[in-house]
Design an enzyme around this catalytic site. Structure first.
Site, PDB file in Angstrom:
ATOM      1  N   SER A 246      11.027  17.693 -36.567  1.00 44.01           N
ATOM      2  CA  SER A 246      12.380  17.704 -36.472  1.00 44.01           C
ATOM      3  C   SER A 246      13.192  17.387 -35.083  1.00 44.01           C
ATOM      4  O   SER A 246      12.379  17.619 -34.122  1.00 44.01           O
ATOM      5  CB  SER A 246      12.938  19.318 -36.869  1.00 44.01           C
ATOM      6  OG  SER A 246      14.297  19.618 -36.616  1.00 44.01           O
TER       7      SER A 246
ATOM      8  N   TYR B 133      19.333  13.858 -36.960  1.00 42.27           N
ATOM      9  CA  TYR B 133      20.971  13.971 -37.687  1.00 42.27           C
ATOM     10  C   TYR B 133      21.877  12.876 -36.745  1.00 42.27           C
ATOM     11  O   TYR B 133      21.407  12.376 -35.618  1.00 42.27           O
ATOM     12  CB  TYR B 133      21.690  15.398 -37.124  1.00 42.27           C
ATOM     13  CG  TYR B 133      20.870  16.448 -37.936  1.00 42.27           C
ATOM     14  CD1 TYR B 133      21.107  16.571 -39.191  1.00 42.27           C
ATOM     15  CD2 TYR B 133      19.966  17.158 -37.067  1.00 42.27           C
ATOM     16  CE1 TYR B 133      20.324  17.644 -39.808  1.00 42.27           C
ATOM     17  CE2 TYR B 133      19.348  18.345 -37.936  1.00 42.27           C
ATOM     18  CZ  TYR B 133      19.596  18.542 -39.057  1.00 42.27           C
ATOM     19  OH  TYR B 133      18.882  19.505 -40.012  1.00 42.27           O
TER      20      TYR B 133
ATOM     21  N   THR C 218      18.636  13.011 -41.607  1.00 44.37           N
ATOM     22  CA  THR C 218      19.045  14.018 -42.672  1.00 44.37           C
ATOM     23  C   THR C 218      20.740  13.922 -42.865  1.00 44.37           C
ATOM     24  O   THR C 218      21.400  14.075 -41.906  1.00 44.37           O
ATOM     25  CB  THR C 218      18.570  15.337 -42.257  1.00 44.37           C
ATOM     26  OG1 THR C 218      16.997  15.371 -42.238  1.00 44.37           O
ATOM     27  CG2 THR C 218      19.051  16.590 -43.093  1.00 44.37           C
TER      28      THR C 218
ATOM     29  N   LYS D 139      17.243  11.863 -46.072  1.00 44.20           N
ATOM     30  CA  LYS D 139      16.955  12.989 -46.507  1.00 44.20           C
ATOM     31  C   LYS D 139      18.336  13.943 -46.892  1.00 44.20           C
ATOM     32  O   LYS D 139      19.177  13.933 -46.184  1.00 44.20           O
ATOM     33  CB  LYS D 139      15.929  13.843 -45.331  1.00 44.20           C
ATOM     34  CG  LYS D 139      15.906  15.396 -45.971  1.00 44.20           C
ATOM     35  CD  LYS D 139      14.829  16.056 -44.903  1.00 44.20           C
ATOM     36  CE  LYS D 139      14.401  17.248 -45.258  1.00 44.20           C
ATOM     37  NZ  LYS D 139      15.572  18.393 -45.024  1.00 44.20           N
TER      38      LYS D 139
ATOM     39  N   HIS E  58      18.107  20.774 -48.778  1.00 43.64           N
ATOM     40  CA  HIS E  58      17.821  21.301 -47.637  1.00 43.64           C
ATOM     41  C   HIS E  58      17.171  22.931 -47.960  1.00 43.64           C
ATOM     42  O   HIS E  58      17.566  23.750 -46.993  1.00 43.64           O
ATOM     43  CB  HIS E  58      19.076  21.733 -46.515  1.00 43.64           C
ATOM     44  CG  HIS E  58      18.791  21.194 -45.264  1.00 43.64           C
ATOM     45  ND1 HIS E  58      19.077  20.125 -44.356  1.00 43.64           N
ATOM     46  CD2 HIS E  58      18.499  22.392 -44.049  1.00 43.64           C
ATOM     47  CE1 HIS E  58      18.764  20.367 -43.250  1.00 43.64           C
ATOM     48  NE2 HIS E  58      18.404  21.421 -43.111  1.00 43.64           N
TER      49      HIS E  58
END
Ligand SMILES: Cc1cc2nc3c(=O)[nH]c(=O)nc-3n(C[C@H](O)[C@H](O)[C@H](O)COP(=O)(O)O)c2cc1C
Length: 379
Positions: free
Chosen positions: A116, A139, A165, A238, A262
């Site tokens: 992440s 992101y 994502t 994602k 999520h």
């Protein structure tokens, strides 16, 4: 935990509820709730898991299962089994060694690891500790210079895909976190290793809402061009839940989609990811890879997802429970156990390799609703 005696438990012998209970006993309530919780009334969280119970396996016999192969390659990543570890931020809350421990555990099992952007450890620390095939999750940030630099760092550190994502324009309404925050028990101890470099005053801590404030809510499909231009890495999207968005993803030139809500942490009251898998997979039609996350808890869950069209699955919360209980060793044991059990399930199902797996191996379960319509209809 009942039946486990006094000895330290062998994580491979724990069913998911026991794993979760042991983790709960070893974590502060606010951290347990941060991991376990979801958005709204947590309907999506529960549905992701219960969706797997709607299907049953349909075994074949007298097949040659002396050699069962579960190795696979996804976007060039050579994996011991079609399994990834989901990107999950802030793992230092769960264990001091954070993502370094989960990544080295994943490497030991030979599965893929997605780091992440909001991790506690930096992408360089994780890369130098682990040889696992790894992707970097991002992101879309307002600050494109930071984004571009993060992509360049991921390339330099050997990450082999960018996982974007797209289901977090804003953070979901997570009651449990908000209650703990109101009580001063949560939200003041986050560390964002990837962002240390961009802090001018040398501080390593960022407020919990840093990423939310930094997100660009105005991005659309056409913004994928900018991200693609930053490197040669394939892009994995994602957070796709519909045929329409799968079609758009194919047209936008992404290499894979992750069917994901999520883990129920964003929009509540959605369908389970398993329930929308067929619509995504039939739209993707092998043009792009399809990975599913959300509610995958057992080896048989993985088989059901693969049979219904996924090329691989990605596992979230169970990995953090294993991390809480046993650090890197715990994650490695948990994932190794899953890989071995996956092989056992395929052997019992009469399937010698992943290509053979299809809808023919799955029945929808007979429920009180569909019993009236005769035997369970074949899919
Ligand atoms: C504690 C926690 C942190 C997460 N952080 C991220 C993140 O930083 N980026 C992301 O794309 N998804 C994040 N997710 C979502 C997971 O990647 C994944 O979609 C979800 O956990 C899968 O469901 P499962 O936990 O039921 O397996 C997080 C999930 C959890 C539980």
């Amino acid at each position: 935990v009942k039946g486990l005696g006094e000895r330290a438990p062998d994580i491979r012998l724990l069913a998911f509820p026991q794993l979760e209970l042991l983790a709960r006993q070893s974590l502060p309530a606010s951290v347990f709730d941060f991991v376990a919780g979801g958005a709204g009334d947590e309907l999506s969280v529960a549905r992701n898991c219960s969706a797997f119970d709607q299907f049953c396996l349909r075994p074949r016999v007298l097949r040659d299962v002396s050699q069962v192969s579960i190795r696979t390659t996804i976007l060039g990543a050579d994996l011991s089994a079609p399994i990834f570890v989901c990107p999950m931020g802030q793992q230092a809350l769960v264990h001091a060694e954070a993502e370094v421990a989960s990544a080295t555990g994943a490497a030991r099992a030979g599965v893929g690891f997605i780091l992440s952007m909001g991790a506690s450890a930096s992408l360089e620390e994780v890369a130098s500790a682990s040889s696992a095939p790894r992707w970097f999750q991002m992101y879309y940030l307002r600050d494109r210079a930071i984004m571009a630099d993060l992509v360049a760092r991921a390339v330099a550190a050997g990450y082999s895909a960018i996982c974007l994502t797209v289901d977090v324009p804003v953070v979901g309404f997570r009651r449990r976190d908000l209650v703990h925050m109101a009580n001063g028990e949560f939200g003041n101890n986050q560390v964002f290793g990837n962002f240390n470099k961009y802090r001018t005053n040398g501080a390593t801590r960022l407020p919990l809402d840093f990423i939310a404030q930094g997100h660009d809510l105005s991005v659309t499909w056409s913004d994928l061009d900018w991200l693609r231009a930053q490197s040669d890495l394939p892009i994995v999207l994602k957070g796709v839940m519909t045929a329409e968005d799968t079609r758009a993803a194919v047209e936008a030139g992404v290499s894979a989609v992750i069917v994901s809500n999520h883990g129920g942490r964003q929009l509540d009251h959605e369908q389970a990811t398993l329930e929308v898998l067929s619509e995504v997979a039939s739209t993707a039609r092998d043009r792009i890879a399809v990975i599913l996350d959300g509610g995958v808890r057992r080896p048989t869950d993985i088989v059901i997802a693969l049979a219904l069209g996924a090329d691989a699955v990605s596992i979230g919360r169970p990995v953090l429970w294993a991390l809480a209980i046993g650090g890197s060793q715990g994650v490695g044991d948990f994932l190794n156990g899953l890989v071995e059990e996956l092989r056992r399930v395929l052997t019992l199902l009469g399937v010698a390799n992943l290509e053979q797996l299809s809808q023919d191996y799955v029945y929808p379960r007979i429920t009180s609703q569909n019993r009236h319509h005769g035997a369970a209809k074949r899919l």
